[in-house]
Design an enzyme around this catalytic site. Structure first.
Site, PDB file in Angstrom:
ATOM      1  N   HIS A  92     -69.778 -89.556   3.353  1.00 47.73           N
ATOM      2  CA  HIS A  92     -69.031 -90.390   4.304  1.00 47.73           C
ATOM      3  C   HIS A  92     -68.814 -91.819   3.837  1.00 47.73           C
ATOM      4  O   HIS A  92     -68.118 -92.573   4.493  1.00 47.73           O
ATOM      5  CB  HIS A  92     -69.740 -90.415   5.663  1.00 47.73           C
ATOM      6  CG  HIS A  92     -70.996 -91.248   5.656  1.00 47.73           C
ATOM      7  ND1 HIS A  92     -72.166 -90.805   5.112  1.00 47.73           N
ATOM      8  CD2 HIS A  92     -71.239 -92.499   6.104  1.00 47.73           C
ATOM      9  CE1 HIS A  92     -73.099 -91.745   5.225  1.00 47.73           C
ATOM     10  NE2 HIS A  92     -72.563 -92.784   5.825  1.00 47.73           N
TER      11      HIS A  92
HETATM   12  C1  UD1 Z   1     -71.994 -96.054   9.819  1.00 51.92           C
HETATM   13  C2  UD1 Z   1     -72.780 -97.083   8.997  1.00 51.92           C
HETATM   14  C3  UD1 Z   1     -73.325 -96.402   7.760  1.00 51.92           C
HETATM   15  C4  UD1 Z   1     -74.123 -95.153   8.102  1.00 51.92           C
HETATM   16  C5  UD1 Z   1     -73.240 -94.232   8.939  1.00 51.92           C
HETATM   17  C6  UD1 Z   1     -73.953 -92.979   9.337  1.00 51.92           C
HETATM   18  C7  UD1 Z   1     -71.891 -99.383   9.083  1.00 51.92           C
HETATM   19  C8  UD1 Z   1     -71.170-100.416   8.313  1.00 51.92           C
HETATM   20  N1  UD1 Z   1     -71.897 -98.144   8.529  1.00 51.92           N
HETATM   21  O1  UD1 Z   1     -70.883 -95.639   9.047  1.00 51.92           O
HETATM   22  O2  UD1 Z   1     -74.195 -97.313   7.086  1.00 51.92           O
HETATM   23  O3  UD1 Z   1     -74.523 -94.512   6.919  1.00 51.92           O
HETATM   24  O4  UD1 Z   1     -72.832 -94.949  10.113  1.00 51.92           O
HETATM   25  O5  UD1 Z   1     -73.086 -92.126   9.991  1.00 51.92           O
HETATM   26  O6  UD1 Z   1     -72.436 -99.677  10.125  1.00 51.92           O
HETATM   27  N2  UD1 Z   1     -66.336 -92.087  14.266  1.00 51.92           N
HETATM   28  C9  UD1 Z   1     -66.114 -91.139  15.226  1.00 51.92           C
HETATM   29  N3  UD1 Z   1     -67.089 -90.937  16.167  1.00 51.92           N
HETATM   30  C10 UD1 Z   1     -68.257 -91.623  16.173  1.00 51.92           C
HETATM   31  C11 UD1 Z   1     -68.457 -92.600  15.198  1.00 51.92           C
HETATM   32  C12 UD1 Z   1     -67.497 -92.831  14.236  1.00 51.92           C
HETATM   33  O7  UD1 Z   1     -65.087 -90.487  15.261  1.00 51.92           O
HETATM   34  O8  UD1 Z   1     -69.120 -91.373  17.045  1.00 51.92           O
HETATM   35  C13 UD1 Z   1     -65.285 -92.291  13.220  1.00 51.92           C
HETATM   36  C14 UD1 Z   1     -64.242 -93.313  13.658  1.00 51.92           C
HETATM   37  O9  UD1 Z   1     -63.048 -92.937  13.083  1.00 51.92           O
HETATM   38  C15 UD1 Z   1     -64.744 -94.580  12.985  1.00 51.92           C
HETATM   39  C16 UD1 Z   1     -65.336 -94.050  11.705  1.00 51.92           C
HETATM   40  O10 UD1 Z   1     -65.916 -92.799  12.052  1.00 51.92           O
HETATM   41  O11 UD1 Z   1     -63.740 -95.519  12.774  1.00 51.92           O
HETATM   42  C17 UD1 Z   1     -66.366 -94.947  11.096  1.00 51.92           C
HETATM   43  O12 UD1 Z   1     -67.400 -95.236  12.029  1.00 51.92           O
HETATM   44  P1  UD1 Z   1     -68.320 -96.539  11.831  1.00 51.92           P
HETATM   45  O13 UD1 Z   1     -69.356 -96.617  12.884  1.00 51.92           O
HETATM   46  O14 UD1 Z   1     -67.454 -97.743  11.626  1.00 51.92           O
HETATM   47  O15 UD1 Z   1     -69.019 -96.309  10.425  1.00 51.92           O
HETATM   48  P2  UD1 Z   1     -69.618 -94.991   9.735  1.00 51.92           P
HETATM   49  O16 UD1 Z   1     -68.728 -94.595   8.616  1.00 51.92           O
HETATM   50  O17 UD1 Z   1     -70.026 -93.963  10.727  1.00 51.92           O
END
Ligand code: UD1
Length: 367
Positions: free
Chosen positions: A206
């Site tokens: 991811h």
């Molecule tokens: C975040 C953490 C990362 C961790 C990861 C574990 C930061 C900078 N990154 O990354 O260190 O390893 O979590 O999963 O804090 N999304 C959904 N549903 C959710 C959450 C996210 O659909 O419940 C999708 C959305 O499109 C979102 C994208 O995932 O924009 C990224 O989510 P985000 O929380 O920004 O970062 P992660 O890539 O999950």
């Protein structure tokens, strides 16, 4: 002592669960409130973990959701400031390195509230990783820096952090693993899926560095598609990875439905099912931080699809092989592992299920 414990994203939940439990065991010392920022909000990225880990429901949910880094961090800061003013805690506890960790640290410190960082001192020295920026900024501000290993403590000393702020306590994520290992072993996921122990690999992917660049992402999938001809790969796919794969038109690399000799997609799994899957895997392929540590304790070989790691102890003492993102290097590492007998490796010092107890003991003594 009144404490706000903060969680935001998936890897935070298994780190906070044992801390809450240890605080609950000392009601004479701690009153605590659990705040969920809502950085992760999907049922499978959030609620499933509370259920599996027996965690109390958050007292306050900020429901921030997704956004750019600045949007997400800024929104958390605005909402968390309101909560800190309302709750007036003596201490805020943050874990890991996600945007919620940084946002709540900065907010609390500016209000004059003490902050404890659990999993301090990890460094990848890669400033293109958002987590590295979160780690550096959080550690410079925190009053208590609880480290998982001696290398992390050494990193903090080298950055000029005073010795009395650094506490080597071990690994809270491993507390959770130790506690749930037997329960996870009894899950029936493998039999339900028709998989046999040792005859498949698991994959997680991811990181922006792997899935946001179509050429890197394609290269990794090409290599893994070749691996999957001999060894089925189960891939519980992160929502952001699914989104990128759709955007790049990569559906052809995957199959869904029943496991076949291919890269087989499932939705993200809960804690217990995922632990069950990993403890029986022939190997784990990942770009996650936490999995490098969990596989080390499980004794399962781990191939880390990154160019660096903030957790080098897992390569030195554990089962982790850092191979980067290039197809040939990935294939060679997998082939080498498949032809080798599994080696018995060591478990790092204080990864023994008692880390939260040590943390809470230190906090209680400081009151
Ligand atoms: C975040 C953490 C990362 C961790 C990861 C574990 C930061 C900078 N990154 O990354 O260190 O390893 O979590 O999963 O804090 N999304 C959904 N549903 C959710 C959450 C996210 O659909 O419940 C999708 C959305 O499109 C979102 C994208 O995932 O924009 C990224 O989510 P985000 O929380 O920004 O970062 P992660 O890539 O999950």
């Amino acid at each position: 002592m009144k404490v706000i414990n903060v969680v935001g994203a998936r890897p935070n939940f298994m780190k906070m669960a044992p801390i809450i439990e240890a605080m609950d065991a000392r009601p004479d010392h701690f009153r605590h409130v659990l705040v969920h920022t809502g950085q992760h909000y999907d049922e499978r990225m959030s609620r499933a973990f509370f259920d599996d880990l027996g965690m109390p429901k958050p007292d306050i949910d900020l429901e921030i959701g997704s956004g750019s880094h600045a949007e997400q961090t800024g929104k958390i800061m605005i909402e968390f400031e309101r909560v800190c003013k309302q709750e007036a805690p003596d201490l805020v506890v943050v874990v890991g390195d996600v945007n919620s960790t940084l946002a709540c640290t900065v907010t609390a410190k500016k209000l004059g509230i003490r902050v404890a960082h659990v999993e301090a001192g990890l460094r990848s020295r890669d400033m293109s990783m958002p987590e590295e920026i979160n780690r550096l900024c959080t550690d410079v501000l925190c009053d208590y820096l609880f480290t998982t290993d001696t290398l992390a403590s050494e990193n903090l000393r080298n950055e000029g952090i005073a010795e009395d702020r650094i506490h080597f306590v071990g690994n809270v994520m491993i507390d959770t693993l130790v506690k749930h290992r037997a329960l996870a072993a009894r899950r029936e996921l493998l039999s339900r899926w028709g998989l046999r122990p040792g005859e498949y690999a698991t994959l997680t992917l991811h990181r922006p560095s792997n899935v946001d660049d179509p050429e890197i992402f394609r290269g990794i999938l090409e290599a893994l598609a070749e691996v999957a001809r001999d060894l089925p790969i189960v891939f519980p796919i992160h929502p952001r990875t699914r989104k990128m794969a759709q955007e790049f038109g990569f559906a052809g690399y995957f199959s869904e439905g029943t496991p076949v000799r291919n890269i087989w997609l499932t939705e993200p799994l809960g804690y217990l099912d995922f632990l069950h899957l990993n403890m029986h895997a022939r190997m784990v392929l990942t770009d996650s931080g936490g999995l490098q540590e969990e596989t080390t304790v499980l004794g399962v070989p781990c191939i880390t699809l990154r160019r660096n790691t903030e957790r080098p102890i897992t390569c030195i003492q554990g089962t982790n092989l850092l191979v980067g993102d290039q197809p040939l290097a990935i294939l060679n590492a997998v082939k080498r592992l498949l032809n080798e007998a599994r080696k018995v490796r060591g478990i790092p010092e204080k990864w023994d299920g008692q880390a939260a107890e040590r943390i809470v003991g230190i906090l209680a003594a400081g009151t």
